[in-house]
Design a protein around this motif. Structure first.
Motif, PDB file in Angstrom:
ATOM      1  N   PHE A  89     -34.437  72.382  12.980  1.00 61.18           N
ATOM      2  CA  PHE A  89     -33.878  71.816  11.632  1.00 61.18           C
ATOM      3  C   PHE A  89     -34.954  71.834  10.628  1.00 61.18           C
ATOM      4  O   PHE A  89     -35.946  70.708  10.671  1.00 61.18           O
ATOM      5  CB  PHE A  89     -33.415  70.420  11.982  1.00 61.18           C
ATOM      6  CG  PHE A  89     -32.033  70.352  12.387  1.00 61.18           C
ATOM      7  CD1 PHE A  89     -30.782  70.049  12.053  1.00 61.18           C
ATOM      8  CD2 PHE A  89     -31.882  70.944  13.810  1.00 61.18           C
ATOM      9  CE1 PHE A  89     -29.668  70.211  12.413  1.00 61.18           C
ATOM     10  CE2 PHE A  89     -30.724  70.869  14.683  1.00 61.18           C
ATOM     11  CZ  PHE A  89     -29.620  70.579  13.737  1.00 61.18           C
ATOM     12  N   HIS A  90     -34.935  72.695   9.617  1.00 59.20           N
ATOM     13  CA  HIS A  90     -36.183  72.719   8.674  1.00 59.20           C
ATOM     14  C   HIS A  90     -36.375  71.489   7.803  1.00 59.20           C
ATOM     15  O   HIS A  90     -37.222  71.298   7.096  1.00 59.20           O
ATOM     16  CB  HIS A  90     -36.037  74.159   8.033  1.00 59.20           C
ATOM     17  CG  HIS A  90     -36.222  75.239   8.865  1.00 59.20           C
ATOM     18  ND1 HIS A  90     -36.957  75.445   9.709  1.00 59.20           N
ATOM     19  CD2 HIS A  90     -35.225  76.220   9.044  1.00 59.20           C
ATOM     20  CE1 HIS A  90     -36.940  76.561  10.387  1.00 59.20           C
ATOM     21  NE2 HIS A  90     -35.803  77.017   9.981  1.00 59.20           N
ATOM     22  N   GLU A  91     -35.004  70.649   7.792  1.00 60.27           N
ATOM     23  CA  GLU A  91     -35.154  69.452   6.622  1.00 60.27           C
ATOM     24  C   GLU A  91     -35.728  68.530   7.272  1.00 60.27           C
ATOM     25  O   GLU A  91     -36.350  67.390   6.611  1.00 60.27           O
ATOM     26  CB  GLU A  91     -33.554  68.885   6.489  1.00 60.27           C
ATOM     27  CG  GLU A  91     -32.602  70.056   6.076  1.00 60.27           C
ATOM     28  CD  GLU A  91     -31.753  70.757   6.975  1.00 60.27           C
ATOM     29  OE1 GLU A  91     -32.478  70.972   8.407  1.00 60.27           O
ATOM     30  OE2 GLU A  91     -30.696  70.921   6.961  1.00 60.27           O
ATOM     31  N   LEU A  92     -36.168  68.672   8.534  1.00 62.07           N
ATOM     32  CA  LEU A  92     -37.063  67.507   9.200  1.00 62.07           C
ATOM     33  C   LEU A  92     -38.506  67.752   9.383  1.00 62.07           C
ATOM     34  O   LEU A  92     -38.862  69.095   9.400  1.00 62.07           O
ATOM     35  CB  LEU A  92     -36.475  67.379  10.482  1.00 62.07           C
ATOM     36  CG  LEU A  92     -35.048  66.899  10.809  1.00 62.07           C
ATOM     37  CD1 LEU A  92     -34.627  66.823  12.287  1.00 62.07           C
ATOM     38  CD2 LEU A  92     -34.503  65.441  10.114  1.00 62.07           C
ATOM     39  N   VAL A  93     -39.401  66.780   9.231  1.00 62.39           N
ATOM     40  CA  VAL A  93     -40.709  66.826   9.455  1.00 62.39           C
ATOM     41  C   VAL A  93     -40.788  66.461  11.147  1.00 62.39           C
ATOM     42  O   VAL A  93     -40.486  65.559  11.257  1.00 62.39           O
ATOM     43  CB  VAL A  93     -41.397  65.778   8.698  1.00 62.39           C
ATOM     44  CG1 VAL A  93     -43.069  65.757   9.129  1.00 62.39           C
ATOM     45  CG2 VAL A  93     -41.242  66.116   7.195  1.00 62.39           C
TER      46      VAL A  93
END
Length: 315
Positions: free
Chosen positions: A155-159
């Motif tokens: 999930f690229h929206e997550l750090v």
């Protein structure tokens, strides 16, 4: 344009354009949602949804962009509330943690105990699911942080914040033949029926990779999402268990024995995932540091800033 209209819009899209489900979730009526969405479309001058009679059947191309922007606006509105709460109610609020059973049952209890002692007015909510499910909860704003081992890095929206590494053990009944071996091997394990995690959970891919590297097909007869379920069926004699080391407790699991298998499998890394789009209250930073002491407020903020910078450059 009202936030309520945007909320109705996003909820309808979230529920696959099913107005009745969206209305139930928002505690309102289907006609009310339909009317507000129609008013929003009239104001914007574009159709957000394609309709067949009164039934919504598809999101239009401009509707896709509008829903994406509306989602961001709702998140920003929620962030404004969180910022205000940070200064008006510093010791209170809510922390929603999305995690797997293994983390909730074995890793989190001592951390939660410390956290609640420091922040007694913060309401804690634990939501359990698969790694994909819990990551989705964070990206949608329904949870503040995700704690899991696999899948959330997709999930690229997550750090992604690496917390710690762990490995596995083989759990057997007392006096099992595997207890007599000087060194456990995959070939020896494969002589018995195996009970382990479901494919979507807790490092299962590492187990598959290890057997595949030796040209073996593991005889998995039962899978579960819950470590305690795996141990229960090992006790019943259905097979041997492969599970996370942290999930075996010598005092509680008196009817079982654990054999270390860390030399057979690649270690897995448990990570915390947080959204770069959400405002992070100070007590959430503190919780993360309690869980993984190397993750300080400054180091987390640096990762958030870096992720935001990368996202802005890609747009």
């Amino acid at each position: 344009m009202k936030l309520q209209q945007l909320r109705y819009l996003c909820e309808t899209a979230e529920h696959g354009m099913n107005l009745s489900r969206a209305a139930k979730n928002l505690h309102t009526s289907q006609p009310a949602i339909s009317k507000q969405i129609q008013m929003l479309e009239d104001e914007l001058g574009v159709d957000i949804f394609l309709r067949n009679g009164k039934r919504i059947v598809k999101i239009t191309p401009p509707g896709q962009l509008i829903i994406k922007t509306a989602t961001r606006m709702l998140r920003d509105a929620d962030n404004l509330k969180k910022i205000a709460q940070e200064f008006t109610n510093e010791a209170g609020g809510t922390l929603t943690i999305a995690t797997t059973h293994t983390q909730a049952r074995y890793s989190l209890p001592p951390v939660i105990k410390r956290f609640t002692a420091r922040y007694p007015k913060v309401k804690l909510i634990l939501r359990q699911g698969s790694p994909v499910q819990i990551a989705t909860l964070v990206t949608s704003g329904e949870a503040d942080i995700a704690i899991a081992t696999e899948a959330i890095e997709q999930f690229h929206e997550l750090v992604m914040l690496p917390c710690y590494q762990w490995n596995r053990c083989v759990v057997v009944p007392p006096k099992h033949p595997l207890m007599k071996l000087k060194k456990l091997t995959l070939e020896a394990i494969n002589q018995y029926p195996i009970i382990t995690y479901d494919f979507a959970f807790t490092g299962r891919s590492k187990i598959n990779q290890a057997f595949a590297s030796r040209g073996l097909e593991p005889n998995v007869v039962l899978t579960a999402i819950d470590s305690d379920v795996i141990k229960t069926y090992v006790e019943l004699g259905l097979g041997i268990g492969i599970l996370a080391n942290m999930a075996f407790d010598v005092k509680r699991d008196k009817n079982l024995r654990a054999i270390d298998a860390s030399h057979l499998f690649e270690p897995s890394t448990t990570r915390i995932g947080i959204s770069r789009n959400n405002y992070i209250r100070s007590y959430i930073f503190d919780f993360i540091e309690m869980f993984a002491p190397h993750l300080t407020h400054d180091s987390i903020q640096a990762k958030l800033d870096s992720k935001l910078h990368d996202a802005e450059n890609s747009n």
